[in-house]
Design an enzyme around this catalytic site. Structure first.
Site, PDB file in Angstrom:
ATOM      1  CG  LEU A  11      24.510  15.821 -26.103  1.00  0.00           C
ATOM      2  CD1 LEU A  11      24.726  14.726 -25.052  1.00  0.00           C
ATOM      3  CD2 LEU A  11      24.009  15.209 -27.403  1.00  0.00           C
ATOM      4  CB  CYS A  52      40.211   4.654 -26.101  1.00  0.00           C
ATOM      5  SG  CYS A  52      40.849   5.943 -27.189  1.00  0.00           S
TER       6      CYS A  52
END
Length: 619
Positions: A265, A2
């Site tokens: 990743l 956030c």
């Protein structure tokens, strides 16, 4: 993940301020990319908290700012960014103490933890986070940042309080925050030096990693709740390898918790392969999976691949082999070098960073493009970042000249060219800035912090210093880059190797044990040997890919020529115009190395930054 903002004013009644809604909206709107799913504002007479939410856990119940009330009275309010990976255990402890929960979110656990333990809740949290708690009982604001500084948190002291936010742009949306940069700030922006607490702009600071900042009417009080400590390592090699493996299994398992699609990743290097393999095993044990993985490369990169001192082989074959080995749902993101010079992409990068990227300018837009592609299929990604700093993966850990040098090891001959970008700047400006002097002062400051283990020999002592510099200075730049580029597209990237338990443990493993087989990252390789194919396990350290396409270099030179043709270009006074013109006119060659483009990249990023941010320079 956030974005958080807020401010406190002890002299004015904010609840009756007619400008408050517009200011709160402007500040939170700057972080919309960090939190595209929801927004909220909490306001009282003394405090305003704002929030932009990226929903990861308890998507329906975790709205913020989150408050706790007693009757009609607000006791405390929280604006929180990040993840707490041990929130389930903490919730059980709090429930046993009588706390009642309304949601499944980790945010509510943090709020109740503050109510139970005050600012000492930080000693119990495991995760990556930055948050602000307004305690209405004492009219105090508590700002907290995670131990390794994975999540950012900036602040500016005002005459009667403070303004804070996840990014610099959020602070600039408040009318009391200036955009001035002095000599020290410009040195910080232009050199590969990341000083904890420094934010480049005058009067703006970062909450340091592992720090609590308490804001009261009387002023602010900072307290470090965590720092690296020197401890005697008592385990033998076999037990040490086992401990590292056990920690990694627990860390990765915890970081797989998510109510939204998650991936890894994968570069095909040791670090990302270890994380992907551990994730695949943990998901399989839960009856879930397969793990989803993403690799990045440039289109046609293998065809024109040219080995150099830091990259002996392309990533794709190793990533594909690892993915097949663990049964991953694997995707390759192929980038077109032309996209890196796209004005819209470069504008998005600058908007995300708020600062001119200080090294290898093409890596920022390429990382942005990778994350943008990943975000189409996943909201959370696991990364291998910081394993090199922790386990000793970089060349400068093993280069005797770099180890012996009286400066940051990555800025010594042989390594410094990868982080250079000052070649086109005016010599008079460079003399005025005295970057070598600034660098030396920051180096001395860092060395003075390194913890000492009594009886440690000179070699072990120096390698402890090198590791400390990497974990507290070098990695911060990489964590910032990953945070800004991922959050610019609303992707949460988690970093298992930044778990403080692993960092504390490995930091104190003797260097001789970390390199017991004569290789880089010996401990990590041994701890994950049974999970990886031999080719991946034995592969040497390889950095994140950079484009070698001469068309990209030509696009930069064309852009620089345009800047030089503009008599009002803000960067012109800072350039050696003769050198800059020669760089712009240079003929296209074959392979274009990142370090050959550093000066052009820096000139262009600096010009764009000065134009778009209205920076006032006082040097």
């Amino acid at each position: 993940m956030c974005g958080i903002v807020g401010w406190v004013d002890y002299e004015h009644d904010l609840s009756s301020d007619p400008s408050l809604p517009a200011t709160a909206r402007s500040m939170t709107d700057t972080l919309a990319c960090r939190g595209p799913d929801d927004e909220g504002v909490f306001a009282t007479r003394r405090c305003v908290l704002g929030h932009r939410r990226l929903s990861i856990i308890d998507r329906a119940g975790g709205a913020q700012p989150m408050t706790f009330t007693a009757g009609d009275t607000t006791v405390a309010a929280l604006t929180f960014c990040g993840e707490v990976y041990n929130f389930t255990e903490l919730r059980a402890q709090l429930e046993a103490a009588g706390h009642v929960f309304r949601t499944r979110s980790d945010t509510e656990v943090v709020l109740h933890a503050y109510l139970e333990w005050g600012e000492h809740l930080v000693d119990r949290l495991n995760g990556m986070y930055a948050f602000g708690v307004w305690d209405a009982r004492t009219e105090e604001l508590v700002l907290v940042r995670d131990r390794m500084g994975v999540k950012p948190l900036y602040y500016h002291r005002t005459a009667h309080g403070i303004v804070f936010g996840s990014e610099l742009k959020a602070l600039f949306a408040h009318p009391s925050v200036p955009r001035a940069v002095d000599r020290e700030g410009l040195c910080e922006a232009l050199d590969m030096v990341k000083t904890p607490g420094h934010a480049v702009f005058s009067g703006i600071h970062e909450v340091r990693p592992g720090e609590v900042l308490r804001v009261r009417r009387q002023g602010t009080l900072a307290r470090r709740y965590w720092r690296l400590e020197a401890r005697e390592h008592t385990e033998g090699l076999t037990a040490t390898i086992g401990t590292v493996r056990g920690l990694l299994e627990d860390i990765v398992s915890r970081q797989l918790i998510s109510d939204v699609p998650l991936c890894s990743l994968l570069s095909g290097g040791l670090d990302s392969s270890a994380v992907t393999a551990l994730a695949a095993r943990a998901l399989k044990a839960r009856g879930e999976g397969p793990v989803r993985s993403f690799a990045v490369d440039f289109a046609h990169a293998e065809e024109g691949f040219a080995p150099d001192a830091v990259r002996a082989s392309p990533d794709a074959p190793f990533a594909q082999e690892l993915a097949a080995h663990v049964g991953a749902d694997h995707s390759e993101v192929l980038l077109d070098s032309a996209e890196l010079a796209d004005p819209a992409v470069r504008a998005a990068v600058l908007r995300a960073t708020d600062l001119p990227p200080a090294f290898w300018g093409d890596m920022w837009p390429s990382l942005y493009l990778l994350f943008r592609a990943v975000r189409q299929r996943s909201t959370v990604a696991l990364s291998g970042e910081s394993a090199d700093e922790l386990f000793g993966g970089y060349l400068w850990f093993r280069n005797p000249n770099a180890v012996a040098a009286d400066t940051f090891p990555w800025l010594t001959s042989g390594s410094a060219r990868y982080f250079g970008g000052l070649g086109l700047l005016d010599q008079g400006l460079l003399e005025k800035l005295d970057i070598p002097g600034y660098r030396d002062a920051r180096y001395r400051e860092a060395l003075a912090e390194v913890p000492v283990l009594p009886g440690e020999d000179a070699r072990e002592r120096r390698m402890r210093e090198i590791t400390y510099l990497n974990l507290t200075r070098f990695v911060q730049t990489l964590l910032d880059r990953k945070d800004r580029m991922s959050m610019a597209v609303g992707l949460e990237v988690r970093v298992p190797f930044c778990d403080h338990r692993l960092v504390e443990y490995v930091f104190n493993v003797p260097w001789a044990m970390k390199t017991f087989d004569g290789r880089e990252k010996s401990l990590l390789r041994a701890a994950t040997a049974d999970l990886l194919p031999s080719s991946v396990l034995q592969r040497a350290k390889t950095p994140y890919p950079a484009t070698l396409d001469p068309r990209y270099a030509q696009a930069l030179r064309t852009e620089l020529a345009g800047v030089l043709a503009d008599p009002d270009a803000p960067v012109r006074p800072f350039l050696d115009l003769g050198k800059a013109r020669r760089a712009a006119d240079r003929a296209s060659g074959g392979v274009s190395r990142p370090y050959d483009r550093g000066g052009v990249e820096m000139a262009l990023w600096l010009d764009a930054w000065l134009r778009r941010y209205g920076v006032s320079l006082d040097i």
